[in-house]
Design an enzyme around this catalytic site. Structure first.
Site, PDB file in Angstrom:
ATOM      1  CG  ASP A  82      -1.716  -1.116   1.376  1.00  0.00           C
ATOM      2  OD1 ASP A  82      -2.182  -1.424   0.164  1.00  0.00           O
ATOM      3  OD2 ASP A  82      -2.289  -1.624   2.268  1.00  0.00           O
ATOM      4  CG  ASP A  88      -0.100   5.102   6.526  1.00  0.00           C
ATOM      5  OD1 ASP A  88      -1.267   4.819   7.272  1.00  0.00           O
ATOM      6  OD2 ASP A  88      -0.554   5.105   5.624  1.00  0.00           O
ATOM      7  CD  GLU A 111      -0.977  -1.574   7.127  1.00  0.00           C
ATOM      8  OE1 GLU A 111      -1.410  -2.136   6.198  1.00  0.00           O
ATOM      9  OE2 GLU A 111      -1.153  -0.580   8.130  1.00  0.00           O
ATOM     10  CD  GLU A 112       2.743   1.931   7.706  1.00  0.00           C
ATOM     11  OE1 GLU A 112       3.307   1.945   6.906  1.00  0.00           O
ATOM     12  OE2 GLU A 112       1.183   1.579   7.708  1.00  0.00           O
ATOM     13  CG  ASP A 130      -3.027  -0.836  10.442  1.00  0.00           C
ATOM     14  OD1 ASP A 130      -2.260   0.128  10.311  1.00  0.00           O
ATOM     15  OD2 ASP A 130      -4.078  -1.375   9.695  1.00  0.00           O
ATOM     16  CG  LEU A 132      -3.681   6.515  10.656  1.00  0.00           C
ATOM     17  CD1 LEU A 132      -3.959   6.804  12.295  1.00  0.00           C
ATOM     18  CD2 LEU A 132      -3.002   7.733  10.200  1.00  0.00           C
ATOM     19  CG  ASP A 133      -8.143   0.490   9.433  1.00  0.00           C
ATOM     20  OD1 ASP A 133      -7.532  -0.314   8.510  1.00  0.00           O
ATOM     21  OD2 ASP A 133      -9.091   0.767   9.658  1.00  0.00           O
ATOM     22  CD  GLU A 289      -5.209  -4.590   8.501  1.00  0.00           C
ATOM     23  OE1 GLU A 289      -5.268  -3.476   8.170  1.00  0.00           O
ATOM     24  OE2 GLU A 289      -5.506  -5.882   7.746  1.00  0.00           O
TER      25      GLU A 289
END
Length: 339
Positions: A82, A88, A111-112, A130, A132-133, A289
């Site tokens: 993404d 983020d 996630e990052e 996560d 910032l979803d 998530e």
């Protein structure tokens, strides 16, 4: 005398309005319920406070995103492929710093970040997050969120972090939650003893208990799915969506997982992100998530599966593992699975 009585009554009513209680603060709630934690020694309580603090900082940044240059893409991609947004990256930094300084977390899966982050301390917990979803909604002022899972470290303190510490089943979570940055900011979490929601009061800088003992309705009339990909859904998913339409259910899809889940949590509904021709293993990530929201859903009386088995029973084999996701009101998920 009657006039005096009316004045007294009016004053009393006005006084009661002025002195309305604001509820139980998050810190006090955590302290009062610390004995519910499986390994009550204060670290998990402090960890939850660290998450709350970082969320307040992120909330501040989100609320002024249009005023300073922190909107838009970074020009890079995360591990999921993404496009990374500036917020983020900022959120990831804020949560990593808060958890590192707190000292209760020994490793962080984000996630990052491509690999897990070893925080080089004697912390007893591992967090998957996560930060910032809902990145695609940042620039258009639509609700976004943070999702987190907390696991207890398995390896002895002062030894290297192991794969067993990181790749744990969702059923081994000791806490999970999410923060919703919307019309109001809410922190919702569970430690395995029900689900409670806290609303942020910005003038006091504190979360207050606003939704005690949250329970997801057993049945609902809302289905949340990206029907733009409907042509690549399996026949069974297509049949269930037709069942929803035949029964005049309402379609609601925001595109922020936290926001869609939270609405269904309160009103009753089902969220679906199935496997597609493009994403044969689904798109959502299991560890940071789906596991957290599955734990919360079950604690609130709902269900979460990948279409074949309970989400919390899936043994992860990699950090950024994907899975199909069906979560929501118990009877709606059961109906979807039966089809």
């Amino acid at each position: 005398m009657q006039r005096s009585s009316n004045i007294t009554s009016s004053t009393s009513i006005e006084s009661s309005r002025i002195a309305q209680p604001i509820g139980t603060a998050l810190d006090r709630f955590i302290k009062n319920n610390q004995d519910q934690f499986a390994f009550a020694s204060g670290e998990l309580s402090q960890l939850l406070r660290d998450i709350a603090l970082a969320s307040k900082v992120v909330n501040r940044e989100v609320n002024k995103a249009g005023l300073i240059d922190i909107m838009g893409a970074m020009g890079s991609q995360n591990t999921a492929g993404d496009d990374q947004q500036k917020l983020d990256v900022l959120a990831n930094i804020r949560f990593t710093r808060a958890l590192a300084k707190g000292g209760e977390v020994c490793a962080l899966v984000s996630e990052e970040a491509e690999s897990f982050v070893d925080l080089n301390n004697d912390g007893k917990y591992v967090i998957a997050i996560d930060p910032l979803d809902g990145s695609s909604n940042i620039d258009v002022n639509v609700s976004i969120g943070t999702i987190f899972s907390v696991y207890r470290r398995k390896s002895p303190v002062q030894t290297p972090i192991t794969e067993d510490d990181i790749l744990q089943c969702g059923s081994e979570q000791v806490a999970a939650g999410y923060v919703l940055y919307g019309s109001s900011t809410m922190l919702v979490y569970t430690t395995g003893h029900g689900v409670n929601g806290f609303t942020y009061e910005p003038t006091l800088g504190e979360y207050f208990l606003s939704h005690p003992h949250l329970q997801m309705p057993e049945e609902g009339k809302i289905y949340s799915v990206n029907e733009g990909s409907a042509n690549s859904f399996s026949a069974s998913v297509t049949n269930y969506l037709q069942h929803c339409k035949d029964n005049k259910y309402t379609a609601r899809y925001i595109g922020s997982l936290v926001a869609d889940f939270h609405r269904n949590m309160l009103k009753g509904g089902i969220y679906i992100y199935p496997a597609t021709a493009k994403d044969k293993n689904g798109k959502l990530r299991l560890m940071y998530e789906c596991n957290a929201l599955a734990f919360i859903a079950e604690q609130a009386g709902g269900l979460a599966t990948d279409g074949f088995q309970r989400i919390l029973d899936i043994k992860p084999t990699e950090l950024h593992q994907r899975t199909p996701f069906f979560v929501g009101s118990k009877k709606m998920v059961e109906k979807a699975m039966s089809m």
